[in-house]
Write a protein that holds these residues in place. Structure first.
Motif, PDB file in Angstrom:
ATOM      1  N   VAL A 112      -4.680  -1.550  10.131  1.00 35.17           N
ATOM      2  CA  VAL A 112      -3.671  -1.415   8.498  1.00 35.17           C
ATOM      3  C   VAL A 112      -4.666  -2.041   7.656  1.00 35.17           C
ATOM      4  O   VAL A 112      -4.355  -1.415   6.436  1.00 35.17           O
ATOM      5  CB  VAL A 112      -2.593  -2.098   8.862  1.00 35.17           C
ATOM      6  N   GLN A 113      -5.131  -3.065   7.672  1.00 34.78           N
ATOM      7  CA  GLN A 113      -6.080  -3.741   6.716  1.00 34.78           C
ATOM      8  C   GLN A 113      -7.013  -2.934   5.846  1.00 34.78           C
ATOM      9  O   GLN A 113      -7.272  -2.922   4.804  1.00 34.78           O
ATOM     10  CB  GLN A 113      -6.605  -4.947   7.217  1.00 34.78           C
ATOM     11  N   VAL A 114      -7.641  -2.061   6.858  1.00 34.83           N
ATOM     12  CA  VAL A 114      -8.800  -1.218   6.140  1.00 34.83           C
ATOM     13  C   VAL A 114      -7.944   0.197   5.684  1.00 34.83           C
ATOM     14  O   VAL A 114      -8.623   0.623   4.530  1.00 34.83           O
ATOM     15  CB  VAL A 114      -9.641  -0.806   7.561  1.00 34.83           C
ATOM     16  N   CYS A 115      -7.201   0.851   6.399  1.00 40.08           N
ATOM     17  CA  CYS A 115      -6.618   2.224   6.164  1.00 40.08           C
ATOM     18  C   CYS A 115      -5.825   2.096   4.842  1.00 40.08           C
ATOM     19  O   CYS A 115      -5.734   3.049   4.049  1.00 40.08           O
ATOM     20  CB  CYS A 115      -6.008   2.825   7.217  1.00 40.08           C
ATOM     21  N   GLU A 116      -4.834   1.116   4.627  1.00 42.99           N
ATOM     22  CA  GLU A 116      -3.813   0.985   3.636  1.00 42.99           C
ATOM     23  C   GLU A 116      -4.709   0.889   2.279  1.00 42.99           C
ATOM     24  O   GLU A 116      -4.095   1.840   1.452  1.00 42.99           O
ATOM     25  CB  GLU A 116      -2.952  -0.082   3.763  1.00 42.99           C
ATOM     26  N   PRO A 117      -5.472   0.321   2.186  1.00 44.54           N
ATOM     27  CA  PRO A 117      -6.173   0.411   0.846  1.00 44.54           C
ATOM     28  C   PRO A 117      -6.989   1.786   0.515  1.00 44.54           C
ATOM     29  O   PRO A 117      -6.885   2.364  -0.636  1.00 44.54           O
ATOM     30  CB  PRO A 117      -7.310  -0.501   0.726  1.00 44.54           C
ATOM     31  N   ILE A 118      -7.414   2.499   1.624  1.00 37.71           N
ATOM     32  CA  ILE A 118      -8.104   3.876   1.280  1.00 37.71           C
ATOM     33  C   ILE A 118      -7.045   4.692   0.578  1.00 37.71           C
ATOM     34  O   ILE A 118      -7.279   5.601  -0.114  1.00 37.71           O
ATOM     35  CB  ILE A 118      -8.668   3.991   2.687  1.00 37.71           C
ATOM     36  N   CYS A 119      -5.998   4.638   1.589  1.00 40.36           N
ATOM     37  CA  CYS A 119      -4.830   5.823   1.256  1.00 40.36           C
ATOM     38  C   CYS A 119      -4.334   5.303   0.045  1.00 40.36           C
ATOM     39  O   CYS A 119      -3.994   6.402  -0.716  1.00 40.36           O
ATOM     40  CB  CYS A 119      -3.638   5.468   2.291  1.00 40.36           C
ATOM     41  N   ALA A 120      -3.864   4.126  -0.308  1.00 44.76           N
ATOM     42  CA  ALA A 120      -3.459   3.857  -1.520  1.00 44.76           C
ATOM     43  C   ALA A 120      -4.336   4.246  -2.820  1.00 44.76           C
ATOM     44  O   ALA A 120      -3.849   4.886  -3.764  1.00 44.76           O
ATOM     45  CB  ALA A 120      -3.443   2.191  -1.753  1.00 44.76           C
ATOM     46  N   ALA A 121      -5.669   4.069  -2.619  1.00 48.69           N
ATOM     47  CA  ALA A 121      -6.605   4.578  -3.809  1.00 48.69           C
ATOM     48  C   ALA A 121      -6.673   6.013  -4.128  1.00 48.69           C
ATOM     49  O   ALA A 121      -6.945   6.598  -4.882  1.00 48.69           O
ATOM     50  CB  ALA A 121      -7.986   4.106  -3.378  1.00 48.69           C
ATOM     51  N   LYS A 122      -6.126   7.025  -3.028  1.00 48.46           N
ATOM     52  CA  LYS A 122      -5.987   8.317  -2.915  1.00 48.46           C
ATOM     53  C   LYS A 122      -4.621   8.989  -3.198  1.00 48.46           C
ATOM     54  O   LYS A 122      -4.518  10.145  -3.189  1.00 48.46           O
ATOM     55  CB  LYS A 122      -6.890   8.809  -1.688  1.00 48.46           C
ATOM     56  N   GLY A 123      -3.683   7.886  -3.457  1.00 51.67           N
ATOM     57  CA  GLY A 123      -2.375   8.508  -3.576  1.00 51.67           C
ATOM     58  C   GLY A 123      -1.773   8.880  -2.231  1.00 51.67           C
ATOM     59  O   GLY A 123      -0.828   9.757  -2.447  1.00 51.67           O
ATOM     60  N   LEU A 124      -2.176   8.501  -1.093  1.00 50.45           N
ATOM     61  CA  LEU A 124      -1.559   8.790   0.113  1.00 50.45           C
ATOM     62  C   LEU A 124      -0.714   7.573   0.794  1.00 50.45           C
ATOM     63  O   LEU A 124      -0.874   6.551   0.168  1.00 50.45           O
ATOM     64  CB  LEU A 124      -2.879   9.052   1.367  1.00 50.45           C
ATOM     65  N   ARG A 125      -0.009   7.732   1.529  1.00 48.77           N
ATOM     66  CA  ARG A 125       1.086   6.849   2.031  1.00 48.77           C
ATOM     67  C   ARG A 125       0.686   6.537   3.588  1.00 48.77           C
ATOM     68  O   ARG A 125       0.881   7.185   4.460  1.00 48.77           O
ATOM     69  CB  ARG A 125       2.543   7.479   1.795  1.00 48.77           C
ATOM     70  N   PHE A 126       0.085   5.344   3.748  1.00 44.16           N
ATOM     71  CA  PHE A 126      -0.346   4.790   5.058  1.00 44.16           C
ATOM     72  C   PHE A 126       0.970   3.893   5.690  1.00 44.16           C
ATOM     73  O   PHE A 126       1.493   3.169   5.129  1.00 44.16           O
ATOM     74  CB  PHE A 126      -1.675   4.196   5.059  1.00 44.16           C
ATOM     75  N   ILE A 127       0.979   4.315   7.028  1.00 45.59           N
ATOM     76  CA  ILE A 127       1.720   3.400   7.805  1.00 45.59           C
ATOM     77  C   ILE A 127       1.284   3.383   9.288  1.00 45.59           C
ATOM     78  O   ILE A 127       0.967   4.409  10.076  1.00 45.59           O
ATOM     79  CB  ILE A 127       3.310   3.987   8.018  1.00 45.59           C
TER      80      ILE A 127
END
Length: 292
Positions: A112-127
């Motif tokens: 979560v720590q790594v993937c959440e920012p990657i997705c946020a920067a691209k307008g994606l929604r991570f969970i």
């Protein structure tokens, strides 16, 4: 009724089972992505016809994987923990804004720590996600559309998680046939998984290294099978999972070691009353937790 497309990256046991289960579910369409041609052929033979080789680091919008990912409403990263960030970095640009992205890794804090920012920067929604089902053996050849029937699906939202993404994952778990959705923080997930999953793998591996294990035929029954079952482990994957969750797992190992020391001390002292009390505590705790 709208049909949602889920793209599953990684068609091993869990990813393959997710794709096959979703393909059968009303309102869902599954596409699979894997780097092994033999896996893709087996997936097509099993009815999962929408498959493509991954684009890898040389991803571009015209690659087969990028085209499939662009169609997805939900992307499941069914990859080893070390492969999840690199795949997401390489392919996030080809997902539509708003696409929900999840994973199936057995640890959650680091993912979560790594993937959440990657997705946020691209307008994606991570969970973060972790379906609690599996088998002793891996690979698409073991994939089973019924694998998740009645299972628990753990979801690990954070304060940044879009409620609609959480709901989509709840709907996806229901479509798979899961019997329960457990919502927890990434931290609580990892603390509990150290006990319910990782410690049993440690115990089984240590148990099977007894010098008499090779002589068990004719002496073993249910107890042996129950304790030894998860020793048939993918050591490459599980060593990584252990290290990613080492603080929680060490706490569990240290607690187990202390409790084993109680047995040892009572045996050395030939103290039957202490042994009875130790065994009684274990029995009562098992009965208590079974009734919760």
């Amino acid at each position: 009724m709208r049909t949602y497309t889920v793209a599953v990256a990684g068609l091993g046991l869990i990813g393959g089972s997710l794709a096959l289960a979703a393909q059968r579910a009303p309102g869902w369409r599954a596409v699979g992505i894997d780097r092994e041609p033999a896996v893709l052929q087996a997936a097509a033979a099993a009815g999962l016809t929408q498959t493509a080789l991954p684009a890898g680091e040389e991803a571009d919008a015209a690659s087969p994987a990028a085209r499939l990912l662009a169609e997805a409403d939900l992307v499941i990263l069914a990859l080893p923990p070390q492969a999840v960030p690199s795949f997401l970095e390489a392919h996030a640009p080809y997902l539509r804004p708003g696409t929900v992205v999840s994973d199936v890794c057995g640890v959650k804090r680091r993912i979560v720590q790594v993937c959440e920012p990657i997705c946020a920067a691209k307008g994606l929604r991570f969970i973060g996600g972790h379906p609690m089902a599996g088998k002793e053996h891996s690979g698409f050849g073991q994939a089973d559309a019924e694998l998740f029937k009645g299972a628990s699906y753990i979801l690990t939202p954070t304060s940044e998680t879009d409620p609609a993404a959480l709901q989509m994952m709840r709907d996806f778990a229901a479509a798979l046939g899961c019997g329960r959705v457990t919502v927890a923080s990434p931290e609580h997930h990892d603390r509990m998984i150290a006990f319910t999953s990782q410690l049993p793998h440690v115990l089984a591996g240590a148990y099977m290294q007894s010098p008499v294990s090779g002589q068990h035929q004719g002496y073993s029954a249910g107890s042996y099978r129950d304790v030894s079952r998860v020793a048939t482990v993918d050591e490459t994957l599980w060593s990584r999972l252990f290290l990613l969750n080492k603080d929680c797992l060490l706490e569990e190992i240290e607690g187990l070691s202390a409790r084993l020391a109680e047995y040892r001390a009572a045996l050395l002292a030939e103290d039957r009353e202490s042994l009875e009390e130790i065994l009684r505590r274990g029995r009562l705790r098992k009965e208590e937790t079974d009734n919760q």
